[in-house]
Enzyme design. Structure first.
Site, mmCIF file in Angstrom:
data_model
loop_
_atom_site.group_PDB
_atom_site.id
_atom_site.type_symbol
_atom_site.label_atom_id
_atom_site.label_comp_id
_atom_site.label_asym_id
_atom_site.label_seq_id
_atom_site.Cartn_x
_atom_site.Cartn_y
_atom_site.Cartn_z
ATOM 1 N N THR A 1 -4.859 3.286 -12.793
ATOM 2 C CA THR A 1 -4.608 1.901 -12.390
ATOM 3 C C THR A 1 -5.774 1.035 -12.843
ATOM 4 O OG1 THR A 1 -5.758 2.144 -10.277
ATOM 5 C CG2 THR A 1 -3.400 2.675 -10.302
ATOM 6 N N ASP B 1 -3.564 -13.404 1.376
ATOM 7 C CA ASP B 1 -4.933 -12.908 1.467
ATOM 8 C C ASP B 1 -4.992 -12.026 2.700
ATOM 9 O OD1 ASP B 1 -7.608 -12.407 1.819
ATOM 10 O OD2 ASP B 1 -8.234 -14.514 1.940
ATOM 11 N N TYR C 1 -16.213 1.481 -0.080
ATOM 12 C CA TYR C 1 -14.801 1.801 -0.274
ATOM 13 C C TYR C 1 -14.387 2.979 0.615
ATOM 14 C CZ TYR C 1 -10.621 3.462 -2.797
ATOM 15 O OH TYR C 1 -9.358 3.895 -3.138
#
Length: 252
Positions: free
Chosen positions: A189, A60, A152
């Site tokens: 993707t 993580d 993002y």
């Protein structure tokens, strides 16, 4: 074969998409690859496809404890780290008015905090031997204004800036470590499929030179990652390597 022979590489988010392609390219050219992912089973599938040259580890990237444990495991198993690809990422479709603070912090915990922690805890192990190459996955979102990908783009902008800081620091301290960022455009993707509202709907990417506006293949980015990981790129440091089929240079 052999462009990264004898090197040990760790790729975050290696269980799918760009990360999986990076792992395959590095292993094909001789690296021993540590495939990491927050979902261990996806990392294991990629490592199994690669075969003897890869191992899977759960990571993580937003957890400092996890990074410390992973670096310890890599050290114990391989005794070195030569290549770090900070690739793990998530996407959120929301502009600044729609993004909640919780969402913003989540996106940045993975891609901003995750890259920071990766660099911080990999550098000592890389520097202990012959140095190496850190490759941080940014995006054209760090170079252009995409309202719908606000959090993002913020995280990818941080990656862009951190990369330059790490590159200069390593030079100033005499570390034989280079650090560059890669800025893909639209690549076929699972993340892009999700962002475009077509999860699981994969489109074929044709061979040869692509038309304007076409999506690229994960292997297009993996080729750049492989170059930056190899000694061929020894004079490339702190650079922004744009892989976008000309999107960022078009006047309209």
């Amino acid at each position: 074969m052999g462009r990264v022979a004898g090197k040990v590489a760790l790729v975050t988010g290696g269980g799918s998409g760009l990360g999986a392609a990076d792992c395959a390219a590095l292993a094909r050219e001789g690296a021993r690859v540590v495939v990491t992912d927050v979902k261990l089973e996806t990392a294991q599938r990629v490592a199994a496809r690669i075969g003897e040259g890869a191992v899977a580890m759960e990571l993580d990237v937003a957890s400092e404890e996890a990074w410390i444990a992973t670096m310890k495991a890599v050290d114990e198993q391989f005794g070195r780290l030569d290549i770090l690809v900070n690739n793990a990422g998530v996407v959120l479709n929301a502009d600044v008015e729609e993004t909640t603070l919780e969402q913003y912090r989540w996106v940045n915990s993975v891609m901003s905090d995750g890259v920071f922690l990766g660099c911080k805890h990999a550098i000592p192990l890389m520097n202990r031997n012959d140095g190496g190459s850190i490759i941080n996955m940014s995006s054209t979102g760090a170079l252009l204004g995409y309202p719908i990908f606000f959090a993002y783009s913020a995280a990818k902008g941080a990656v862009r800036s951190m990369t330059k800081s790490v590159a200069v620091m390593c030079q100033e301290k005499g570390y034989r470590i280079r650090c560059n960022s890669v800025h893909p455009g639209s690549i076929e993707t699972p993340m892009v499929q999700q962002a475009e509202g077509r999860p699981g709907e994969e489109r074929e990417v044709p061979s040869g030179v692509l038309k304007p506006g076409a999506s690229g293949a994960p292997e297009d980015v993996a080729a750049m990652v492989l170059f930056l990981a190899s000694d061929e790129s020894r004079f490339v440091n702190g650079a922004e390597m744009v892989v976008d089929n000309g999107v960022t240079i078009r006047p309209f």
